[in-house]
Design an enzyme around this catalytic site. Structure first.
Site, mmCIF file in Angstrom:
data_model
loop_
_atom_site.group_PDB
_atom_site.id
_atom_site.type_symbol
_atom_site.label_atom_id
_atom_site.label_comp_id
_atom_site.label_asym_id
_atom_site.label_seq_id
_atom_site.Cartn_x
_atom_site.Cartn_y
_atom_site.Cartn_z
ATOM 1 N N ASP A 97 0.874 -1.174 0.000
ATOM 2 C CA ASP A 97 0.000 0.000 0.000
ATOM 3 C C ASP A 97 0.911 1.225 0.000
ATOM 4 O O ASP A 97 1.720 1.404 0.917
ATOM 5 C CB ASP A 97 -0.889 0.018 1.248
ATOM 6 N N ASP B 91 -13.532 -3.715 -2.061
ATOM 7 C CA ASP B 91 -13.364 -3.540 -0.618
ATOM 8 C C ASP B 91 -14.745 -3.690 0.012
ATOM 9 O O ASP B 91 -15.656 -2.913 -0.296
ATOM 10 C CB ASP B 91 -12.790 -2.156 -0.301
#
Length: 253
Positions: free
Chosen positions: A12, A131
């Site tokens: 990330d 997500d």
């Protein structure tokens, strides 16, 4: 043809640095993406995922230069996501060295993007990133790095993404993200049972055993991990040793 289960490392990235948080919040700096990508490949990672976690929320494109440097350091496949808004963005990132492109926010806003990407570059290049957060007996999809709730049922949306041309589903449990208590096996299994493309389980890895559960009980084709590697809890090589001891065939580290 049976796919060999994959161990995928996630980076990330925010402002050019690898970060890690819990439930997409409380991000802390854990290192340089190029150095970490190279290390995890040497440890035996089958693939690397590079997610620019603030690009969509900030309304900008992916960090092209950082992607290019990371891709140049790798021989294993690199998936890049974050800030992809149009087919032109996909083309730019593929030119920068990415092998696959992950799309979330823009696909929800305009699902045709998945079809356009698949038609131009092939389904194998297009990854639908979802997500999901649990609400009672269902899961709802979120966009903008987990910040914005949609009206989409996450499982139904996964099915549609595959129908539109996505070659893989990157499925992240927001509830489990960073918790290190294991993947959301029910969510993963329910999506894997409904789609005909590979599902990557994401969110919750706390030990090698959790990856084994995702690849068996969860029905995933691949398991993604990040924090326990960044913090030195385990290594990719150790994860693969445990998987092989569990009877799961993986590529040697």
């Amino acid at each position: 043809m049976t796919l060999i289960p994959r161990v995928i490392v996630c980076l990330d990235v925010k402002d050019g640095r690898v970060v890690k948080g819990t439930q997409f919040r409380g991000l802390r700096d854990v290192g340089d993406p190029v150095e970490l990508a190279r290390r995890y490949e040497e440890e035996g990672a089958d693939e690397v995922v590079f997610l620019d976690v603030s690009a969509s929320a900030e309304g900008r494109g992916t960090l092209w230069e950082t992607v290019s440097r990371t891709a140049a350091a790798l021989f294993v496949p690199l998936t890049v996501g974050g800030g992809v808004r149009a087919v032109g963005d996909i083309a730019d990132l593929l030119r920068a060295g990415a092998d696959k492109i992950s799309v979330n926010t823009a696909a929800v806003a305009r699902p045709e993007l998945l079809s356009e990407g698949a038609q131009r570059f092939g389904s194998q290049c297009v990854v639908a990133s979802i997500d999901a957060a649990r609400e009672g007996e269902r899961w709802v999809a979120y966009t903008h790095g987990g910040r914005r709730r949609t009206q989409l049922d996450a499982i139904g949306w996964a099915v549609r993404c595959a129908e539109l041309g996505a070659g893989e589903i990157l499925l992240t449990s927001i509830d489990q993200d960073g918790a290190r208590t294991g993947y959301d096996l029910e969510l993963t299994r329910r999506v894997a049972e409904r789609v005909t493309v590979p599902v990557i389980a994401s969110g919750g890895a706390g030990s090698p055993r959790h990856l084994a559960e995702a690849l068996t009980a969860g029905g995933a084709s691949a398991a993604l991990l990040a924090g326990i590697l960044h913090d030195g809890v385990t290594t990719v090589g150790e994860v693969k040793r445990v998987l092989m001891q569990s009877g799961i065939q993986v590529r040697a580290a």
